[in-house]
Design an enzyme around this catalytic site. Structure first.
Site, PDB file in Angstrom:
ATOM      1  CG  ASP A  20      -8.602 -41.712 -36.145  1.00 17.84           C
ATOM      2  OD1 ASP A  20      -9.207 -40.847 -36.927  1.00 17.84           O
ATOM      3  OD2 ASP A  20      -8.070 -42.785 -36.437  1.00 17.84           O
ATOM      4  CB  SER A  21     -12.838 -42.924 -36.387  1.00 17.15           C
ATOM      5  OG  SER A  21     -12.067 -43.497 -37.345  1.00 17.15           O
ATOM      6  CB  CYS A  83      -9.899 -37.963 -37.466  1.00 18.16           C
ATOM      7  SG  CYS A  83     -11.389 -38.422 -38.313  1.00 18.16           S
ATOM      8  CD  GLU A 162      -9.652 -49.095 -37.130  1.00 17.07           C
ATOM      9  OE1 GLU A 162      -9.960 -49.791 -36.217  1.00 17.07           O
ATOM     10  OE2 GLU A 162      -8.995 -47.907 -36.970  1.00 17.07           O
ATOM     11  CB  CYS A 194      -7.437 -41.107 -44.300  1.00 15.65           C
ATOM     12  SG  CYS A 194      -8.019 -42.099 -43.140  1.00 15.65           S
ATOM     13  CG  HIS A 196      -7.327 -45.562 -40.621  1.00 21.52           C
ATOM     14  ND1 HIS A 196      -7.905 -44.424 -39.781  1.00 21.52           N
ATOM     15  CD2 HIS A 196      -7.623 -46.562 -39.882  1.00 21.52           C
ATOM     16  CE1 HIS A 196      -8.531 -44.820 -38.730  1.00 21.52           C
ATOM     17  NE2 HIS A 196      -8.614 -46.169 -38.718  1.00 21.52           N
TER      18      HIS A 196
END
Ligand code: DGL
Length: 280
Positions: A20-21, A83, A162, A194, A196
């Site tokens: 993932d990012s 992702c 994040e 997403c 996240h």
């Protein structure tokens, strides 16, 4: 240590690669570990270049290729693109270049949304890039969805997560800013497009109300991973003693957030170098 140090790996010994990012893909890793606990995993969070969701197509494809190459160097037997942004733009390119199974997030979440909706009033939230790609509309339509899909990009959600900010007044205000239209649209199902966003699920659910069904890709993806790995490639023993977690830049919150998401206090996070610079 990489696959070269391990010698030739049989399929049963090889790990599953996940990227993932940043830390969002850990929500998918958690589900994979629950469903396939005997497997070993190598996770890569491209924290040096997060967020992917504000980048353009070519950049996202290049980043996804570099993450995949890092994981391929470990001799992985399956790649999970955890992702949605990378899955929206790069999954076809990655599949065209690789002999191992590559799983993306979009189809898994779309299928699940169609299973749970009662009225067909489905919404999806994701990064700017994911929403612009219309990947969810296309996946839903391929599976027979005929209604209008309510979509909304929520670019502030990834930086919040994040930073480890998953609840509280600021998060509630931003959820209200993005999701007020959805509350008026009387949705019955919301896709978290997403990886996240599951970390904001409590605040989102509270805002939209308990009757809205929230769909994330992780459970469906883990199930798909299990069904794609036939008996003979499931791990029995692995030369990797434990899972490995890599990030591409030091990120203050990563280790504590990873421990929180994975429910483990003994994590060590290593640095990865991607792209040309990583090759001998
Ligand atoms: N977790 C990601 C996704 O599912 C990436 C978000 C980003 O880097 O913008 O899209």
């Amino acid at each position: 240590m990489n696959s070269k140090d391990l010698g030739p790996l049989s399929h049963t010994e090889a790990a599953i690669g996940v990227f993932d990012s940043g830390l969002g893909g850990l929500t998918v890793l958690k589900e994979l570990k629950l469903r396939l606990p005997q497997e070993r995993y190598i996770y890569l969070g491209d924290t040096a270049r997060t967020p992917y969701g504000s980048k353009g197509r070519e950049t996202i494809i290049r980043f996804a290729r570099e993450c995949s190459e890092f994981l391929f160097d470990w001799g992985i037997k399956m790649l999970v693109v955890a992702c949605n942004t990378a899955s929206s733009y790069a999954i076809e390119a990655l599949r065209a270049e690789s002999p191992i199974p590559i799983l993306g997030t979009i189809d898994a979440a779309a299928r699940q949304a169609l299973q749970v909706t009662r009225t067909g009033k489905i919404g999806v939230i994701g990064t700017d890039a994911t929403i612009a790609s219309r990947a969810f509309e296309k996946a839903l339509q391929r599976d027979g969805f005929k209604h209008a899909l309510h979509s909304k990009a929520c670019p502030l959600f990834v930086p919040l997560v994040e930073q480890g900010m998953c609840e509280g007044e600021i998060v509630e205000k931003i959820v209200e800013l993005y999701l007020s239209d959805f509350r008026r649209a009387d949705l019955d199902t919301l896709i978290l497009g997403c990886t996240h966003y599951p970390l904001l699920k409590n605040v989102i659910q509270e805002f939209l109300g308990a009757e809205v069904r929230i769909v994330e890709c992780s459970a469906a993806l883990a199930e798909e991973a299990g069904s794609l790995l036939p008996e003979y490639v499931l791990s029995k023993t692995s030369p990797l003693k434990k899972d490995r977690l890599f990030i591409t830049d030091d990120t203050p919150k990563f280790e504590s957030m990873a421990a929180f998401i994975l429910g483990s206090s003994k994590l060590s996070v290593e640095r990865a170098m991607l792209g040309e610079g990583a090759r001998p």
